[in-house]
Design an enzyme around this catalytic site. Structure first.
Site, PDB file in Angstrom:
ATOM      1  N   LYS A  41       0.925  -1.249   0.099  1.00 49.49           N
ATOM      2  CA  LYS A  41       0.004   0.178  -0.035  1.00 49.49           C
ATOM      3  C   LYS A  41       0.924   1.398   0.132  1.00 49.49           C
ATOM      4  CE  LYS A  41      -2.506   1.747   3.888  1.00 49.49           C
ATOM      5  NZ  LYS A  41      -2.375   3.141   3.707  1.00 49.49           N
ATOM      6  N   ASP A  68      -3.565   4.345  -1.693  1.00 46.49           N
ATOM      7  CA  ASP A  68      -4.380   4.689  -0.775  1.00 46.49           C
ATOM      8  C   ASP A  68      -4.498   6.272  -0.599  1.00 46.49           C
ATOM      9  OD1 ASP A  68      -6.100   4.867   1.625  1.00 46.49           O
ATOM     10  OD2 ASP A  68      -4.750   4.423   3.003  1.00 46.49           O
ATOM     11  N   LYS A  70      -7.551   8.178  -1.255  1.00 42.02           N
ATOM     12  CA  LYS A  70      -8.826   8.804  -0.686  1.00 42.02           C
ATOM     13  C   LYS A  70      -8.997   9.660  -1.538  1.00 42.02           C
ATOM     14  CE  LYS A  70      -7.872   7.145   4.047  1.00 42.02           C
ATOM     15  NZ  LYS A  70      -6.443   6.727   3.904  1.00 42.02           N
ATOM     16  N   LEU A  71      -9.601   9.665  -2.668  1.00 44.75           N
ATOM     17  CA  LEU A  71     -10.053  10.943  -3.727  1.00 44.75           C
ATOM     18  C   LEU A  71     -11.440  11.152  -3.185  1.00 44.75           C
ATOM     19  CD1 LEU A  71      -8.986   9.321  -7.225  1.00 44.75           C
ATOM     20  CD2 LEU A  71      -7.625  10.487  -5.410  1.00 44.75           C
ATOM     21  N   ASP A  73     -13.543  14.748  -4.703  1.00 47.78           N
ATOM     22  CA  ASP A  73     -13.746  15.939  -5.556  1.00 47.78           C
ATOM     23  C   ASP A  73     -14.785  16.116  -6.455  1.00 47.78           C
ATOM     24  OD1 ASP A  73     -12.760  18.397  -7.005  1.00 47.78           O
ATOM     25  OD2 ASP A  73     -10.801  17.925  -6.663  1.00 47.78           O
ATOM     26  N   GLY A  75     -17.368  15.411  -9.372  1.00 46.14           N
ATOM     27  CA  GLY A  75     -17.338  13.965 -10.137  1.00 46.14           C
ATOM     28  C   GLY A  75     -16.452  13.932 -11.418  1.00 46.14           C
ATOM     29  N   THR A  77     -13.687  15.522 -11.931  1.00 49.77           N
ATOM     30  CA  THR A  77     -12.136  15.463 -11.482  1.00 49.77           C
ATOM     31  C   THR A  77     -12.051  13.970 -11.250  1.00 49.77           C
ATOM     32  OG1 THR A  77     -12.440  17.658 -11.154  1.00 49.77           O
ATOM     33  CG2 THR A  77     -10.596  16.498 -10.097  1.00 49.77           C
ATOM     34  N   THR A 123     -11.443   6.204  10.707  1.00 54.12           N
ATOM     35  CA  THR A 123     -11.416   5.747  12.195  1.00 54.12           C
ATOM     36  C   THR A 123     -11.011   6.792  13.076  1.00 54.12           C
ATOM     37  OG1 THR A 123      -9.574   4.641  11.649  1.00 54.12           O
ATOM     38  CG2 THR A 123     -11.552   3.323  11.713  1.00 54.12           C
ATOM     39  N   ARG A 184      -2.883  -6.065  14.434  1.00 56.06           N
ATOM     40  CA  ARG A 184      -1.736  -6.397  15.195  1.00 56.06           C
ATOM     41  C   ARG A 184      -1.569  -7.803  15.453  1.00 56.06           C
ATOM     42  NH1 ARG A 184      -0.597  -2.504  13.224  1.00 56.06           N
ATOM     43  NH2 ARG A 184      -0.015  -0.522  14.010  1.00 56.06           N
ATOM     44  N   ARG A 214       3.497  -0.899  10.485  1.00 56.65           N
ATOM     45  CA  ARG A 214       4.780  -0.914  11.199  1.00 56.65           C
ATOM     46  C   ARG A 214       5.107  -2.463  12.009  1.00 56.65           C
ATOM     47  NH1 ARG A 214       2.106   3.905  14.413  1.00 56.65           N
ATOM     48  NH2 ARG A 214       0.485   2.916  13.419  1.00 56.65           N
TER      49      ARG A 214
HETATM   50  O1  C5P Z   1       1.359   0.925  10.876  1.00 56.61           O
HETATM   51  P1  C5P Z   1      -0.045   0.543  10.770  1.00 56.61           P
HETATM   52  O2  C5P Z   1      -0.203  -1.080  10.780  1.00 56.61           O
HETATM   53  O3  C5P Z   1      -0.660   1.229  11.780  1.00 56.61           O
HETATM   54  O4  C5P Z   1      -0.515   1.060   9.473  1.00 56.61           O
HETATM   55  C1  C5P Z   1      -1.945   1.057   9.090  1.00 56.61           C
HETATM   56  C2  C5P Z   1      -2.001   1.613   7.684  1.00 56.61           C
HETATM   57  O5  C5P Z   1      -3.370   1.851   7.400  1.00 56.61           O
HETATM   58  C3  C5P Z   1      -1.630   2.987   7.676  1.00 56.61           C
HETATM   59  O6  C5P Z   1      -1.204   3.300   6.395  1.00 56.61           O
HETATM   60  C4  C5P Z   1      -3.017   3.961   8.050  1.00 56.61           C
HETATM   61  O7  C5P Z   1      -2.718   5.176   7.244  1.00 56.61           O
HETATM   62  C5  C5P Z   1      -3.773   2.954   7.285  1.00 56.61           C
HETATM   63  N1  C5P Z   1      -5.308   3.270   7.857  1.00 56.61           N
HETATM   64  C6  C5P Z   1      -5.450   2.941   9.138  1.00 56.61           C
HETATM   65  N2  C5P Z   1      -6.687   3.095   9.677  1.00 56.61           N
HETATM   66  C7  C5P Z   1      -7.595   3.817   8.835  1.00 56.61           C
HETATM   67  C8  C5P Z   1      -7.486   3.720   7.333  1.00 56.61           C
HETATM   68  C9  C5P Z   1      -6.123   3.679   7.097  1.00 56.61           C
HETATM   69  O8  C5P Z   1      -4.518   2.754  10.042  1.00 56.61           O
HETATM   70  N3  C5P Z   1      -9.252   3.956   9.151  1.00 56.61           N
END
Ligand code: C5P
Length: 236
Positions: A41, A68, A70-71, A73, A75, A77, A123, A184, A214
């Site tokens: 991503k 990712d 997240k567009l 604007d 329609g 565009t 979120t 995680r 991460r």
């Molecule tokens: O490092 P980590 O696993 O937290 O990364 C999660 C990825 O998912 C990041 O690129 C973050 O921007 C993305 N993301 C998120 N929560 C969302 C939408 C996207 O953590 N609601």
């Protein structure tokens, strides 16, 4: 571990978030992960630092790419932007889940293989943030409403928290793709993610793909970290 140790389908379920500042570092990380990872991503950070050319590089190497961006604007565009993204050969693109934006994206994608994912409610937003922005609906109501609208608008799926999978699946139908960050592996640091699930919990809850950053990108051995997550997903 070699390629035959892991079923390719399960590798495809784990999308590594390349939240990395430079293409040089991202290229090195992808090389370290090697054939343990198939799907990456690219978001704002890398995308605006040469990441689009890098996306093509990954596509040329046979990797799958999720842009990712997240567009959102007008329609016309959005439709034209999506048509340009479709030419890059990437697999997934995000748009905000406003009906007009989603319909325009579906139109711009036309017959291309690009899959469109709608972001229902970010979120980082709670009910207070929505009220501050002028919405009367609470988060849960708006997430369900927008997931249903995503289906009607002709986009392919939704990005949501693993904790929202059940209502999103109900609104989206069995065919829609559900992609969840906030994942995680047991024992790894949550960082700024507040409500997490493990990879196997998220898959069992109905996620089609997981986005994990991460725990892989900052691991001492990113390839081993990735392989362990894929193994957990395969066993879920
Ligand atoms: O490092 P980590 O696993 O937290 O990364 C999660 C990825 O998912 C990041 O690129 C973050 O921007 C993305 N993301 C998120 N929560 C969302 C939408 C996207 O953590 N609601």
């Amino acid at each position: 571990m070699n390629r035959s140790d892991v079923t390719p389908d399960f590798r495809d379920k784990v999308i590594v978030a390349l939240d990395i500042a430079t293409v040089v570092e991202a290229r090195a990380l992808v090389a370290r992960i090697g054939d343990a990872g198939t799907f990456y991503k690219i978001g704002y950070r890398l995308g605006f630092a040469g990441g689009l050319a890098f996306a093509r590089e990954l596509v040329d190497e046979g990797k799958r790419v999720f842009l990712d961006f997240k567009l959102h604007d007008i329609g016309n565009t959005v439709a034209e932007g999506v048509a340009s993204v479709a030419n890059l050969g990437v697999d997934f693109l995000t748009v905000h889940a406003y009906p007009q934006t989603m319909r325009a994206a579906a139109q711009g994608r036309s017959g291309a293989d690009l899959r469109l994912l709608a972001v229902t409610v970010l979120t980082s937003y709670n009910d207070f943030d929505l009220a501050e922005a002028g919405y009367e609906a609470d988060v849960a109501t708006l997430v369900a409403r927008r997931a249903a609208q995503a289906r009607e608008a002709g986009v392919d799926g939704v990005v949501c928290s693993p904790h929202e999978i059940a209502p999103v699946r109900a609104a989206l139908g069995a065919e829609g793709l559900i992609v969840t960050p906030g994942v995680r592996p047991a024992g790894s640091a949550a960082g700024d993610q507040k409500r997490v699930m493990t990879p196997s919990e998220a898959i069992r809850a109905g996620a089609d793909h997981l986005v994990i950053g991460r725990p892989v990108t900052q691991a001492a051995d990113p390839r081993a970290a990735m392989a362990a997550i894929v193994e957990e997903v395969a066993g879920a």
